[in-house]
Design an enzyme around this catalytic site. Structure first.
Site, PDB file in Angstrom:
ATOM      1  N   HIS A  58       0.818  -1.219   0.000  1.00  0.00           N
ATOM      2  CA  HIS A  58       0.000   0.000   0.000  1.00  0.00           C
ATOM      3  C   HIS A  58       0.852   1.269   0.000  1.00  0.00           C
ATOM      4  O   HIS A  58       0.447   2.288  -0.550  1.00  0.00           O
ATOM      5  CB  HIS A  58      -0.967  -0.017   1.183  1.00  0.00           C
ATOM      6  CG  HIS A  58      -2.120  -0.955   0.976  1.00  0.00           C
ATOM      7  ND1 HIS A  58      -3.318  -0.842   1.619  1.00  0.00           N
ATOM      8  CD2 HIS A  58      -2.256  -2.027   0.153  1.00  0.00           C
ATOM      9  CE1 HIS A  58      -4.142  -1.804   1.219  1.00  0.00           C
ATOM     10  NE2 HIS A  58      -3.504  -2.549   0.339  1.00  0.00           N
ATOM     11  N   ASN A  95      -6.949   1.450   3.600  1.00  0.00           N
ATOM     12  CA  ASN A  95      -6.042   1.369   4.751  1.00  0.00           C
ATOM     13  C   ASN A  95      -6.742   1.407   6.103  1.00  0.00           C
ATOM     14  O   ASN A  95      -6.331   0.720   7.044  1.00  0.00           O
ATOM     15  CB  ASN A  95      -5.036   2.525   4.692  1.00  0.00           C
ATOM     16  CG  ASN A  95      -4.128   2.441   3.479  1.00  0.00           C
ATOM     17  OD1 ASN A  95      -3.952   1.359   2.905  1.00  0.00           O
ATOM     18  ND2 ASN A  95      -3.565   3.564   3.077  1.00  0.00           N
ATOM     19  N   HIS A 103      -1.421 -13.255  -1.314  1.00  0.00           N
ATOM     20  CA  HIS A 103      -2.617 -13.660  -0.567  1.00  0.00           C
ATOM     21  C   HIS A 103      -2.572 -15.128  -0.133  1.00  0.00           C
ATOM     22  O   HIS A 103      -3.574 -15.681   0.280  1.00  0.00           O
ATOM     23  CB  HIS A 103      -3.888 -13.353  -1.366  1.00  0.00           C
ATOM     24  CG  HIS A 103      -4.224 -11.891  -1.408  1.00  0.00           C
ATOM     25  ND1 HIS A 103      -5.318 -11.387  -2.061  1.00  0.00           N
ATOM     26  CD2 HIS A 103      -3.586 -10.818  -0.860  1.00  0.00           C
ATOM     27  CE1 HIS A 103      -5.347 -10.071  -1.918  1.00  0.00           C
ATOM     28  NE2 HIS A 103      -4.297  -9.692  -1.210  1.00  0.00           N
TER      29      HIS A 103
HETATM   30  C1  HEM Z   1      -4.284  -7.456  -6.771  1.00  0.00           C
HETATM   31  C2  HEM Z   1      -4.993  -6.572  -6.093  1.00  0.00           C
HETATM   32  C3  HEM Z   1      -5.174  -6.689  -4.601  1.00  0.00           C
HETATM   33  C4  HEM Z   1      -6.344  -6.491  -3.948  1.00  0.00           C
HETATM   34  C5  HEM Z   1      -7.676  -6.100  -4.563  1.00  0.00           C
HETATM   35  C6  HEM Z   1      -6.081  -6.738  -2.556  1.00  0.00           C
HETATM   36  C7  HEM Z   1      -7.018  -6.620  -1.542  1.00  0.00           C
HETATM   37  C8  HEM Z   1      -6.839  -7.045  -0.247  1.00  0.00           C
HETATM   38  C9  HEM Z   1      -7.853  -7.025   0.757  1.00  0.00           C
HETATM   39  C10 HEM Z   1      -9.280  -6.490   0.574  1.00  0.00           C
HETATM   40  C11 HEM Z   1      -7.329  -7.556   1.880  1.00  0.00           C
HETATM   41  C12 HEM Z   1      -8.033  -7.745   3.223  1.00  0.00           C
HETATM   42  C13 HEM Z   1      -8.015  -6.424   3.960  1.00  0.00           C
HETATM   43  C14 HEM Z   1      -8.987  -6.379   5.113  1.00  0.00           C
HETATM   44  O1  HEM Z   1     -10.085  -6.922   5.009  1.00  0.00           O
HETATM   45  O2  HEM Z   1      -8.634  -5.741   6.132  1.00  0.00           O
HETATM   46  C15 HEM Z   1      -5.967  -7.905   1.587  1.00  0.00           C
HETATM   47  C16 HEM Z   1      -5.095  -8.463   2.481  1.00  0.00           C
HETATM   48  C17 HEM Z   1      -3.772  -8.725   2.195  1.00  0.00           C
HETATM   49  N1  HEM Z   1      -3.105  -8.356   1.049  1.00  0.00           N
HETATM   50 FE1  HEM Z   1      -3.943  -7.768  -0.668  1.00  0.00          FE
HETATM   51  N2  HEM Z   1      -4.772  -7.085  -2.393  1.00  0.00           N
HETATM   52  C18 HEM Z   1      -4.175  -7.060  -3.616  1.00  0.00           C
HETATM   53  C19 HEM Z   1      -2.836  -7.283  -3.872  1.00  0.00           C
HETATM   54  C20 HEM Z   1      -1.891  -7.533  -2.914  1.00  0.00           C
HETATM   55  C21 HEM Z   1      -0.459  -7.514  -3.133  1.00  0.00           C
HETATM   56  C22 HEM Z   1       0.210  -7.140  -4.452  1.00  0.00           C
HETATM   57  C23 HEM Z   1       0.116  -7.827  -1.950  1.00  0.00           C
HETATM   58  C24 HEM Z   1       1.573  -7.924  -1.594  1.00  0.00           C
HETATM   59  C25 HEM Z   1       2.542  -8.182  -2.457  1.00  0.00           C
HETATM   60  C26 HEM Z   1      -0.943  -8.073  -1.003  1.00  0.00           C
HETATM   61  C27 HEM Z   1      -0.778  -8.500   0.287  1.00  0.00           C
HETATM   62  C28 HEM Z   1      -1.804  -8.748   1.174  1.00  0.00           C
HETATM   63  C29 HEM Z   1      -1.624  -9.424   2.448  1.00  0.00           C
HETATM   64  C30 HEM Z   1      -0.338 -10.078   2.920  1.00  0.00           C
HETATM   65  C31 HEM Z   1      -2.863  -9.393   3.099  1.00  0.00           C
HETATM   66  C32 HEM Z   1      -3.182  -9.919   4.506  1.00  0.00           C
HETATM   67  C33 HEM Z   1      -2.832  -8.815   5.487  1.00  0.00           C
HETATM   68  C34 HEM Z   1      -3.052  -9.147   6.949  1.00  0.00           C
HETATM   69  O3  HEM Z   1      -3.372 -10.270   7.314  1.00  0.00           O
HETATM   70  O4  HEM Z   1      -2.896  -8.207   7.763  1.00  0.00           O
HETATM   71  N3  HEM Z   1      -2.145  -7.860  -1.618  1.00  0.00           N
HETATM   72  N4  HEM Z   1      -5.687  -7.575   0.281  1.00  0.00           N
END
Ligand code: HEM
Ligand SMILES: *[C@@H]1O[C@H](CO)[C@@H](O)[C@H](O)[C@H]1NC(C)=O
Ligand SMILES: *[C@@H]1O[C@H](CO)[C@@H](O)[C@H](O)[C@H]1NC(C)=O
Ligand SMILES: *[C@@H]1O[C@H](CO)[C@@H](O)[C@H](O)[C@H]1NC(C)=O
Length: 257
Positions: free
Chosen positions: A67, A95, A168
């Protein structure tokens, strides 16, 4: 350290002094061996202790960087609070109540400043942008073409998008992020949707913060279950399943990057 000759140590120390003396305002990104050792070991042990205190923190830090990087590069802008000159990124939609790990970053920054005072690294941005965070970071309701275009705006190809999404395999999402997918989408395994509904009520506002793993198999292991899950229609987010839904990313998902 045993592989360093004493000459190398002396030369490194000299370079270090030179660096400190000649650059009071400028930080250096040059990694002189000793400094690099001290810098990386400080950062690494800080990250390791945060993860051993809470396994999910690895995922949370990875996402914090994602982010940050999508707003004007990886410049620490996400860390800045509001000032009179700008509205910061912490309260932007992707965020707020979601990005975690600010306290860990603060702690490690202090440890680095202590171990390598004012020498190594890069100064954080002096500005941030809430609107750029809202515009640049794709929401979980995104279609595949929206995802590809948000990544393309950052200079990242569709293949990079497919592969970076594999992050993910770690971490968790809140009900509010996947509610629409488990109640309204048809590209989802029925029993998986049913299981997820049990802890994510359909009514908006109820259970919004209830968590589920993004990779239902192993949410603290960096593996390729993220892609395997998509193939059996068990992606948690709408945006996840978009990578395997009869579109241009299907073949990449089958080869798991
Ligand atoms: C491709 C588009 C992406 C979308 C639409 C997206 C969206 C999201 C969403 C909605 C969540 C859950 C947030 C919540 O409910 O609080 C999430 C979690 C997460 N995202 Fe993504 N994401 C994307 C790409 C990425 C990328 C590129 C990375 C890192 C290289 C990433 C790493 C993560 C991680 C590790 C989590 C879990 C975080 C935690 O447990 O605190 N995401 N993402
Ligand atoms: C930052 O400014 C925005 C916009 O004015 C506001 O919504 C938000 O609550 C502020 N955040 C903090 C921590 O003051
Ligand atoms: C706002 O920007 C001006 C001009 O760049 C700068 O001098 C000032 O210190 C900034 N204010 C804050 C609170 O950062
Ligand atoms: C599902 O779609 C209907 C019709 O568009 C909408 O009214 C409802 O709020 C959606 N439900 C969820 C959980 O997103």
């Amino acid at each position: 350290l045993s592989s360093f000759s004493s000459m190398a140590v002396i030369v490194s120390m000299a370079l270090l002094l030179l660096l400190v003396k000649s650059s009071s305002a400028q930080l250096s990104t040059n990694l002189y061996p000793l400094l690099a050792l001290s810098y990386f070991s400080t950062v690494k042990s800080g990250v390791q202790s945060a993860i051993s205190a809470e396994k999910r923190m690895g995922a949370s830090l990875l996402r914090l960087f994602f982010h940050d990087c999508f707003v004007d590069g990886c410049d620490g802008s996400i860390l800045l609070d509001n000032t009179s000159n700008f509205t910061g990124e912490k309260d932007a939609l992707p965020n707020k109540n979601s990005v975690r790990g600010f306290d860990v970053i603060d702690k490690i920054k202090k440890q680095v400043e202590k171990a390598c005072p004012g020498v190594l690294g890069r100064r954080d941005s002096t500005t941030a942008s809430e609107s750029a965070a809202n515009n640049n970071i794709p929401p979980p309701s995104s279609s595949l073409s929206n995802l590809i275009s948000k990544f393309s705006a950052q200079g990242l190809s569709p293949k990079r998008h497919d592969c970076l999404s594999g992050a993910h395999t770690l971490g968790k999402a809140r009900c509010i992020s996947f509610r629409a997918h488990i109640y309204n989408d048809s590209d989802i395994d029925n029993s998986f949707a049913k299981t997820r509904r049990a802890n994510c009520p359909s009514k908006s506002g109820s259970g919004d913060n209830n968590l589920a793993p993004l990779d239902f198999e192993t949410d603290t292991e960096f593996d390729n279950y993220y892609y395997k899950n998509l193939i059996i229609k068990k992606g948690l987010l709408h945006s996840d399943q978009e990578l395997f839904n009869g579109g241009s990313a299907d073949s990449q998902v089958k080869s798991s990057c």
